[in-house]
Design a protein around this motif. Structure first.
Motif, PDB file in Angstrom:
ATOM      1  N   VAL A  58       0.938  -1.179   0.088  1.00 10.84           N
ATOM      2  CA  VAL A  58       0.145   0.034   0.051  1.00 10.84           C
ATOM      3  C   VAL A  58       0.892   1.293   0.013  1.00 10.84           C
ATOM      4  CG1 VAL A  58      -1.701  -1.203   1.347  1.00 10.84           C
ATOM      5  CG2 VAL A  58      -0.235   0.204   2.673  1.00 10.84           C
ATOM      6  N   LEU A  59       0.246   2.371  -0.760  1.00  7.90           N
ATOM      7  CA  LEU A  59       0.989   3.494  -0.749  1.00  7.90           C
ATOM      8  C   LEU A  59       0.328   4.662  -0.349  1.00  7.90           C
ATOM      9  CD1 LEU A  59       3.399   5.017  -1.813  1.00  7.90           C
ATOM     10  CD2 LEU A  59       2.559   4.948  -4.049  1.00  7.90           C
ATOM     11  N   PHE A  60       0.841   5.577   0.544  1.00  5.86           N
ATOM     12  CA  PHE A  60       0.171   6.772   0.896  1.00  5.86           C
ATOM     13  C   PHE A  60       0.914   7.949   0.152  1.00  5.86           C
ATOM     14  CE2 PHE A  60      -2.183   8.721   4.734  1.00  5.86           C
ATOM     15  CZ  PHE A  60      -2.303   9.916   4.319  1.00  5.86           C
ATOM     16  N   VAL A  61       0.171   8.666  -0.671  1.00  9.23           N
ATOM     17  CA  VAL A  61       0.991   9.792  -1.482  1.00  9.23           C
ATOM     18  C   VAL A  61       0.212  10.999  -0.643  1.00  9.23           C
ATOM     19  CG1 VAL A  61       1.179  11.235  -3.689  1.00  9.23           C
ATOM     20  CG2 VAL A  61       0.762   8.483  -3.400  1.00  9.23           C
ATOM     21  N   ASN A  62       1.063  11.550   0.227  1.00  6.78           N
ATOM     22  CA  ASN A  62       0.775  12.966   0.961  1.00  6.78           C
ATOM     23  C   ASN A  62       1.252  14.094   0.217  1.00  6.78           C
ATOM     24  OD1 ASN A  62       3.072  11.400   2.029  1.00  6.78           O
ATOM     25  ND2 ASN A  62       3.409  13.191   3.235  1.00  6.78           N
ATOM     26  N   VAL A  84       3.071   0.778   5.813  1.00 10.86           N
ATOM     27  CA  VAL A  84       2.615   1.613   4.838  1.00 10.86           C
ATOM     28  C   VAL A  84       3.715   2.611   4.246  1.00 10.86           C
ATOM     29  CG1 VAL A  84       1.075   3.663   4.141  1.00 10.86           C
ATOM     30  CG2 VAL A  84       0.191   1.981   6.048  1.00 10.86           C
ATOM     31  N   HIS A  85       3.756   2.455   2.879  1.00 15.86           N
ATOM     32  CA  HIS A  85       4.703   3.028   2.363  1.00 15.86           C
ATOM     33  C   HIS A  85       4.306   4.552   2.213  1.00 15.86           C
ATOM     34  CE1 HIS A  85       7.322  -0.497   0.899  1.00 15.86           C
ATOM     35  NE2 HIS A  85       6.084  -1.173   0.917  1.00 15.86           N
ATOM     36  N   PHE A  86       5.080   5.415   2.161  1.00 22.96           N
ATOM     37  CA  PHE A  86       4.816   6.871   2.022  1.00 22.96           C
ATOM     38  C   PHE A  86       5.592   7.319   0.662  1.00 22.96           C
ATOM     39  CE2 PHE A  86       3.194   6.668   6.234  1.00 22.96           C
ATOM     40  CZ  PHE A  86       2.147   7.431   6.234  1.00 22.96           C
ATOM     41  N   LEU A  87       4.896   8.456   0.134  1.00 22.93           N
ATOM     42  CA  LEU A  87       5.444   9.109  -1.041  1.00 22.93           C
ATOM     43  C   LEU A  87       5.017  10.567  -0.423  1.00 22.93           C
ATOM     44  CD1 LEU A  87       7.244   9.712  -3.466  1.00 22.93           C
ATOM     45  CD2 LEU A  87       5.019   9.546  -4.846  1.00 22.93           C
ATOM     46  N   ASP A  88       6.174  11.225   0.217  1.00 21.97           N
ATOM     47  CA  ASP A  88       6.079  12.418   0.885  1.00 21.97           C
ATOM     48  C   ASP A  88       6.155  13.685  -0.101  1.00 21.97           C
ATOM     49  OD1 ASP A  88       5.909  14.583   2.378  1.00 21.97           O
ATOM     50  OD2 ASP A  88       6.855  13.916   4.166  1.00 21.97           O
ATOM     51  N   LEU A  89       5.106  14.122  -0.376  1.00 24.06           N
ATOM     52  CA  LEU A  89       5.311  15.249  -1.688  1.00 24.06           C
ATOM     53  C   LEU A  89       4.865  16.476  -0.859  1.00 24.06           C
ATOM     54  CD1 LEU A  89       4.073  13.392  -4.771  1.00 24.06           C
ATOM     55  CD2 LEU A  89       6.589  13.942  -4.083  1.00 24.06           C
ATOM     56  N   SER A  90       4.723  16.488   0.447  1.00 24.57           N
ATOM     57  CA  SER A  90       4.296  17.856   0.992  1.00 24.57           C
ATOM     58  C   SER A  90       5.272  19.057   1.088  1.00 24.57           C
ATOM     59  CB  SER A  90       3.955  17.435   2.667  1.00 24.57           C
ATOM     60  OG  SER A  90       5.280  17.187   3.444  1.00 24.57           O
TER      61      SER A  90
END
Length: 491
Positions: A58-62, A84-90
């Protein structure tokens, strides 16, 4: 007719799975709408952790809140995002400095390509089964116009689906920046609201499957969101034997030609202090003797007062509770909505095989639940009672009327149409003495005794006399002796 079987996956919230009749359809995209603080991100967390529990990636794109803040907030609700995998684009603090370059270039020219590249690289590297994007509408600020935004969103959704992912994303809706266009681009829309009447969730759009319509109740609690679907009586039923449920008092059973039928709705109507709750509890006492379980929801009296009062008239409430034959729940004012209350009743019936449900009383129900629209409350009470009937549960509703004596009223709550049976209790003034009478006004499933009987509440329990054939105008509250008017009434 097509034989295509659509695979559904859990949303991570049991109640929402029930509303969606199994969950999201895999490899499709869904929009979460709602004002700030309505629980969109929490629902997304539940969605991702359900995937982790199923062994999925699963991927959380924030795109707004930092991954660190999201993890911290999740921990306060005991939601574990460690897998949970994160792609932090904040945005970080460097953006403030980099903003200077936007004097020459637009944000779309500076940020769009790196952001798109970051997403595609991450998706291709971990190959997620589930993706949650929070919020997708930030892309609107990275495109040159609305046409480019819609084009980018559609292309982005297609890309994720082609990778085999099911996508859930949030939006930020305002009068200045509507997200109406996103609803046309998705396979489903879920709306969350938070008002003074409580949190609600609804599903106005869901391609490929029917859903349970309505404004369902919702609550944020430890573990995330809890969703309480609005009861649809036609979706529930079970087989049960139609038989009389005795009160344990022969004279009351004679009035009812045997008792209350199982799977019927009865209203106990009368003024304050006349004994409505005691009569209802008598049915539950007798049920306990048969080994059946009852539940009483008290909206107007405290449990302590009820228990002490019942013990003094030979109704052993404490022992019944200890044996598991009776559950008494004292309802706190404004603690839950009518939908949440109905869900609580349903859960008890289905998990504990409850045979009698008593709601004491209707006025308290209307005042204590959060919904302030009386028509809505009555409609939801109607749905709850129809559900209980279908499940073979005997329902007892206690309804208080305002007048102590005088003009007769069956009920004041506007719910008499719900009732299969109406039992009324009255105060009587006879030669300056206050007495009580009990009678049956309505019984749909059988005939009933059409006389009134005097009754008393004694230390030994309910005591019901012979029919009051010697009195006229009993329903007026001031009866007259029928055959010998010069004599006083002797009981």
């Amino acid at each position: 007719m097509s034989n295509i079987q659509l695979t559904k996956i859990s949303t991570g919230t049991t109640g929402l799975d029930e509303i969606l009749r199994g969950g999201f359809i895999a490899k499709r995209s869904y929009l979460l709408r709602g004002d700030p603080g309505t629980g969109k991100t929490i629902l997304g967390m539940n969605y991702l952790t359900a995937g982790v529990e199923s062994g999925e990636t699963v991927l959380f794109v924030n795109l707004e809140e930092s991954a660190e803040d999201i993890r911290d907030n999740a921990s306060t609700l005991d939601i574990d995002l460690s897998d949970v995998h994160f792609l932090d684009l904040s945005p970080d603090s460097d953006v403030f400095v980099d903003e200077q370059s936007y004097d020459i270039f637009t944000p779309s020219e500076v940020e769009q390509e790196p952001l798109t590249q970051a997403i595609t690289e991450r998706v291709e590297s971990i190959d997620p089964d589930r993706v949650f994007i929070d919020p997708l509408t930030r892309l609107r600020h990275l495109t040159s116009d609305e046409y480019q935004f819609r084009k980018q969103v559609i292309a982005f959704m297609h890309y994720l689906k082609e990778q085999g992912a099911t996508v859930l994303f949030t939006s930020q809706h305002s009068d200045e920046s509507s997200d109406d266009d996103l609803q046309y681009m998705t396979d489903g829309t879920i709306e969350l609201e938070n008002s003074t009447h409580g949190r609600t969730i609804s599903v106005p759009k869901f391609r490929g499957s029917s859903v349970n319509e309505g404004d369902h109740a919702m609550r944020i609690k430890t573990g995330g969101l809890a969703v309480y679907p609005e009861i649809s009586p036609t979706n529930h039923s079970r087989t049960f034997e139609i038989e009389s449920v005795s009160s344990g008092v022969p004279e009351v059973d004679q009035l009812l030609h045997g008792g209350l039928e199982r799977g019927t709705i009865s209203i106990l109507s009368g003024p304050t202090g006349v004994g409505k709750t005691t009569v209802g509890t008598q049915f539950m006492k007798e049920a306990a003797g048969r080994g059946e379980r009852s539940v009483m929801y008290m909206f107007e009296e405290t449990l302590e007062t009820f228990r002490e009062r019942s013990e003094t008239i030979n109704i052993p409430v404490k022992r019944m509770q200890e044996q598991g034959a009776l559950e008494v729940e004292e309802m706190k004012p404004l603690d839950r909505s009518a939908t949440e209350f109905a869900h609580r009743v349903r859960k008890d019936v289905e998990e504990n095989d409850t045979s009698i449900v008593m709601i004491d009383g209707i006025d308290g129900y209307k005042l204590s639940l959060r919904d302030d629209n009386e028509r809505v409350l009555v409609r939801k009470l109607h749905s709850l009672c129809r559900y209980l009937k279908n499940m073979g549960v005997t329902v007892i509703l206690v309804d208080e009327i305002d007048t102590i004596t005088g003009e007769f009223q069956a009920t004041e709550a506007g719910i008499s149409y719900l009732a299969d049976n109406i039992i009324f209790l009255r105060h009587l003034e006879v030669t300056g003495e206050m007495r009580k009478a009990i009678g049956v006004l309505k019984k749909r499933t059988s005939d009933f005794e059409r006389t009134l009987r005097e009754f008393e509440i004694t230390e030994h329990g309910l005591k019901v006399g012979e029919p009051l054939t010697q009195l006229n105008s009993v329903l007026s509250g001031s009866p007259e002796v029928a055959q010998q008017p010069s004599e006083s009434y002797n009981g």
